[in-house]
Design an enzyme around this catalytic site. Structure first.
Site, PDB file in Angstrom:
ATOM      1  N   ALA A  13       0.812  -1.217   0.000  1.00  0.00           N
ATOM      2  CA  ALA A  13       0.000   0.000   0.000  1.00  0.00           C
ATOM      3  C   ALA A  13       0.846   1.267   0.000  1.00  0.00           C
ATOM      4  O   ALA A  13       0.334   2.358  -0.201  1.00  0.00           O
ATOM      5  CB  ALA A  13      -0.927   0.003   1.219  1.00  0.00           C
ATOM      6  N   GLY A  14       2.127   1.098   0.234  1.00  0.00           N
ATOM      7  CA  GLY A  14       2.996   2.267   0.407  1.00  0.00           C
ATOM      8  C   GLY A  14       3.089   3.091  -0.872  1.00  0.00           C
ATOM      9  O   GLY A  14       2.809   2.614  -1.977  1.00  0.00           O
ATOM     10  N   ARG A  18      10.321   7.426  -2.595  1.00  0.00           N
ATOM     11  CA  ARG A  18      11.730   7.515  -2.976  1.00  0.00           C
ATOM     12  C   ARG A  18      11.983   7.075  -4.425  1.00  0.00           C
ATOM     13  O   ARG A  18      13.053   7.302  -4.974  1.00  0.00           O
ATOM     14  CB  ARG A  18      12.585   6.687  -1.998  1.00  0.00           C
ATOM     15  CG  ARG A  18      12.649   7.306  -0.603  1.00  0.00           C
ATOM     16  CD  ARG A  18      13.145   6.338   0.464  1.00  0.00           C
ATOM     17  NE  ARG A  18      12.067   5.458   0.963  1.00  0.00           N
ATOM     18  CZ  ARG A  18      12.226   4.581   1.955  1.00  0.00           C
ATOM     19  NH1 ARG A  18      13.398   4.453   2.550  1.00  0.00           N
ATOM     20  NH2 ARG A  18      11.210   3.828   2.350  1.00  0.00           N
ATOM     21  N   TYR A 393      -0.661  -1.492 -48.268  1.00  0.00           N
ATOM     22  CA  TYR A 393      -1.498  -0.441 -47.694  1.00  0.00           C
ATOM     23  C   TYR A 393      -1.916   0.529 -48.780  1.00  0.00           C
ATOM     24  O   TYR A 393      -1.063   1.105 -49.464  1.00  0.00           O
ATOM     25  CB  TYR A 393      -0.681   0.279 -46.613  1.00  0.00           C
ATOM     26  CG  TYR A 393      -1.416   1.322 -45.818  1.00  0.00           C
ATOM     27  CD1 TYR A 393      -2.685   1.063 -45.315  1.00  0.00           C
ATOM     28  CD2 TYR A 393      -0.822   2.550 -45.551  1.00  0.00           C
ATOM     29  CE1 TYR A 393      -3.343   2.028 -44.567  1.00  0.00           C
ATOM     30  CE2 TYR A 393      -1.470   3.504 -44.798  1.00  0.00           C
ATOM     31  CZ  TYR A 393      -2.737   3.245 -44.309  1.00  0.00           C
ATOM     32  OH  TYR A 393      -3.381   4.199 -43.568  1.00  0.00           O
TER      33      TYR A 393
HETATM   34  C1  UD1 Z   1      10.487  -1.563   6.487  1.00  0.00           C
HETATM   35  C2  UD1 Z   1      10.661  -1.864   7.990  1.00  0.00           C
HETATM   36  C3  UD1 Z   1      12.162  -1.855   8.308  1.00  0.00           C
HETATM   37  C4  UD1 Z   1      12.873  -2.870   7.445  1.00  0.00           C
HETATM   38  C5  UD1 Z   1      12.570  -2.645   5.960  1.00  0.00           C
HETATM   39  C6  UD1 Z   1      13.103  -3.819   5.149  1.00  0.00           C
HETATM   40  C7  UD1 Z   1       8.729  -0.901   9.138  1.00  0.00           C
HETATM   41  C8  UD1 Z   1       8.231   0.215   9.987  1.00  0.00           C
HETATM   42  N1  UD1 Z   1      10.004  -0.818   8.771  1.00  0.00           N
HETATM   43  O1  UD1 Z   1      10.985  -0.251   6.254  1.00  0.00           O
HETATM   44  O2  UD1 Z   1      12.365  -2.183   9.674  1.00  0.00           O
HETATM   45  O3  UD1 Z   1      14.280  -2.793   7.657  1.00  0.00           O
HETATM   46  O4  UD1 Z   1      11.155  -2.566   5.726  1.00  0.00           O
HETATM   47  O5  UD1 Z   1      12.956  -3.645   3.775  1.00  0.00           O
HETATM   48  O6  UD1 Z   1       7.986  -1.814   8.852  1.00  0.00           O
HETATM   49  N2  UD1 Z   1       3.440  -0.385   3.190  1.00  0.00           N
HETATM   50  C9  UD1 Z   1       2.079  -0.480   3.312  1.00  0.00           C
HETATM   51  N3  UD1 Z   1       1.393   0.494   3.984  1.00  0.00           N
HETATM   52  C10 UD1 Z   1       2.024   1.550   4.545  1.00  0.00           C
HETATM   53  C11 UD1 Z   1       3.423   1.643   4.429  1.00  0.00           C
HETATM   54  C12 UD1 Z   1       4.105   0.652   3.750  1.00  0.00           C
HETATM   55  O7  UD1 Z   1       1.471  -1.430   2.792  1.00  0.00           O
HETATM   56  O8  UD1 Z   1       1.333   2.397   5.130  1.00  0.00           O
HETATM   57  C13 UD1 Z   1       4.162  -1.430   2.429  1.00  0.00           C
HETATM   58  C14 UD1 Z   1       4.981  -0.848   1.294  1.00  0.00           C
HETATM   59  O9  UD1 Z   1       4.217  -0.834   0.098  1.00  0.00           O
HETATM   60  C15 UD1 Z   1       6.146  -1.803   1.204  1.00  0.00           C
HETATM   61  C16 UD1 Z   1       6.286  -2.346   2.616  1.00  0.00           C
HETATM   62  O10 UD1 Z   1       5.078  -2.059   3.277  1.00  0.00           O
HETATM   63  O11 UD1 Z   1       5.878  -2.871   0.325  1.00  0.00           O
HETATM   64  C17 UD1 Z   1       7.455  -1.702   3.348  1.00  0.00           C
HETATM   65  O12 UD1 Z   1       7.228  -0.316   3.420  1.00  0.00           O
HETATM   66  P1  UD1 Z   1       8.424   0.734   3.298  1.00  0.00           P
HETATM   67  O13 UD1 Z   1       7.866   2.087   3.458  1.00  0.00           O
HETATM   68  O14 UD1 Z   1       9.244   0.457   2.122  1.00  0.00           O
HETATM   69  O15 UD1 Z   1       9.240   0.369   4.633  1.00  0.00           O
HETATM   70  P2  UD1 Z   1      10.775   0.579   4.895  1.00  0.00           P
HETATM   71  O16 UD1 Z   1      11.049   1.999   5.174  1.00  0.00           O
HETATM   72  O17 UD1 Z   1      11.556  -0.039   3.813  1.00  0.00           O
HETATM   73 CA    CA Z   2      11.072  -0.854   1.800  1.00  0.00          CA
END
Ligand code: UD1
Ligand code: CA
Length: 478
Positions: A13-14, A18, A393
């Site tokens: 969902a993220g 970046r 054509y």
């Molecule tokens: C996350 C972990 C971190 C770990 C890293 C490994 C947390 C708080 N941190 O950080 O400890 O080292 O992954 O790769 O979990 N997502 C959602 N909903 C949200 C936010 C994110 O579904 O509200 C999903 C994103 O789409 C992604 C995954 O969760 O697929 C990870 O989210 P991301 O924001 O990339 O976390 P990191 O900062 O990488």
């Molecule tokens: Ca990540």
């Protein structure tokens, strides 16, 4: 085999800020597949009874891609409460209320993770009777990742996010891979208690670790030895590096299966490609989509095949081809351009500077040089002379050209479609064929040749050509 006690929840969902992209992060591709496609493959191989994907950012596009790969996936919509903890909470709510097995949590942005590694995590989780078992990795440069903090006995203590870590904690090289196996009960309980008291004001899934431990629950972090498996992709530099590593692994797989790859550094092979033993790949080759290559074929150098089927023993050199079939023992290139729906028969030839489209060449047919053949059917054993063009054509519609078997077309012919040539037809050089030609006929349209003696001396007196002609006639008079 379906594991009734296993559910997979994929966090997707993220926003992927970046990546700086209009395309949602999990739809960026590597190895020919969006990241989420790789993760769904891994999830499918686990044989879980339920697979949930949590979406929000660009929801419709992401959900459509997910259902394209894995139609039985349950789509769960995250609300405005941000963070991986909220995502998991929403995912858990999408499971049947009475589900009390184990929940594997995967990230949509960790594409190289394979089902063997996740399977081992689940096995460890079950045999240790943990509430939470997670994958970690030791990184030379842990910047940006959550750190795994351990107590003086080396037992897992908690996870702290990079942005929330103290300078001291930032020195820790063990990172949280973002891959977890929970018991459903522990996950539900922890998610309901997580707050947003952190730098990002999000619900951090990772806070579950501290909560479970605080309650005296069982928890462990298992370090992987192959860090690429858990490589998370947050920006395009990581995407590029991970795609390169993925490709290296695909090439290694095919080399072990008996494929010769002359220069792995300049060869790209996507995930869905299939190669037979003794295929040889020359430098600068890209095999994309669902391309298949049969035994003994030689592909390249400098060739791109997208969704093509290449028969045994064929050679395809310096060619760009899409959605085409190249028959057994056929030769294509150098410098051929096969557009969609080109079918090159067994032993047939498409040669230098030849473009084909929606065309079939029968067995042993040849188009050796400088031609465009579109919307055509060329019979077995026929030969199109250098510079043959199908004029398919008329400015409004496309028309078909049908050429029979063992037809010999002279050089520089134009076949004005719709037109049909019977078996065994011959055509003279420079013929423009506008009407059908019956089997066995010779077709010519060129006016008969006239030579006008002395024209150059009369009309170009004193020129180099005139002098050369005069010298030639002197010698011939001696
Ligand atoms: C996350 C972990 C971190 C770990 C890293 C490994 C947390 C708080 N941190 O950080 O400890 O080292 O992954 O790769 O979990 N997502 C959602 N909903 C949200 C936010 C994110 O579904 O509200 C999903 C994103 O789409 C992604 C995954 O969760 O697929 C990870 O989210 P991301 O924001 O990339 O976390 P990191 O900062 O990488
Ligand atoms: Ca990540």
């Amino acid at each position: 085999m379906t594991d009734q006690n296993l559910a997979v929840i994929i966090l997707a969902a993220g926003k992927g800020t970046r990546m700086k992209s209009k395309t949602p992060k999990v739809l960026h591709k590597l190895g020919g597949l969006p990241m989420i496609g790789h993760v769904l493959h891994t999830a499918a191989e686990l044989g879980a009874a339920h697979t949930v994907a949590v979406v929000r950012h660009d929801r419709d596009r992401v959900a459509e891609a997910i259902l394209d790969f894995a139609p039985s996936t349950i789509i769960a919509d995250q609300d405005e409460i941000p963070g991986t903890g909220r995502a998991l909470e929403v995912g858990l709510e999408a499971l049947p209320a009475d589900f009390d097995g184990d929940v594997v949590v995967l990230s949509g942005d960790v594409p190289l993770l394979d089902s063997v590694t996740v399977g081992r995590l689940v096995d460890a989780h079950r045999s240790r009777r943990d509430d939470l078992t997670m994958l970690s990795a030791i990184y030379d440069d842990p910047t940006g990742f959550g750190r795994v903090l351990r107590d003086e006995n080396g037992e897992f203590a908690q996870i702290v996010e990079d942005r929330d870590a103290t300078e001291q904690q930032k020195l820790v090289h063990e990172i949280n891979a973002g891959v977890y196996a929970f018991t459903a009960a522990a996950a539900r309980d922890a998610m309901s208690r997580i707050g947003t008291d952190n730098v990002q004001a999000e619900k951090y899934l990772t806070d579950a670790a501290g909560l479970i431990r605080g309650d005296g629950g069982r928890i462990a972090a298992v370090a992987v030895t192959d860090n690429w498996l858990v490589q998370g992709i947050n920006d395009r530099a990581q995407l590029g590096a991970t795609a390169r590593e993925y490709n290296r692994r695909v090439l290694e797989h095919w080399m072990r299966e008996g494929v010769t790859i002359v220069d792995p550094d300049t060869t790209i092979i996507e995930r869905d490609v299939t190669l037979a033993p003794d295929v040889e790949i020359q430098p600068g080759t890209q095999l994309r989509g669902a391309t298949t290559v049969a035994e003994g074929a030689v592909i390249g150098p400098d060739t791109t095949l997208v969704d093509c089927e290449v028969g045994a023993g064929a050679t395809v050199k310096r060619t760009d081809a899409t959605l085409s079939v190249i028959g057994e023992g056929a030769t294509v290139g150098p410098w051929s351009y096969l557009r969609p729906n080109s079918v090159v028969g067994a032993g047939a030839k498409v040669g230098t500077f030849v473009e084909t489209k929606n065309t079939s060449l029968g067995e042993g047919a040849k188009v050796p040089h400088l031609s465009y053949v579109g919307d055509a059917e060329i019979g077995a054993g026929s030969n199109l002379g250098a510079g043959t063009i199908t004029a398919n054509y008329d400015g409004v519609a496309k028309h078909r050209t049908v050429v029979g078997k063992h037809v010999k077309i002279g050089s520089d012919n134009v076949l004005v479609a719709p037109v049909e040539l019977g078996d065994g037809v011959y055509s003279g050089a420079g013929t423009t064929i506008r009407k059908d030609v019956p089997a066995g006929a010779l077709v010519v349209t060129a006016a008969s040749q006239r030579n006008i003696p002395g024209w150059v001396a009369k009309h170009r007196p004193g020129s180099d050509s005139a002098r050369a002609a005069e010298a030639a006639s002197d010698t011939s008079n001696e």
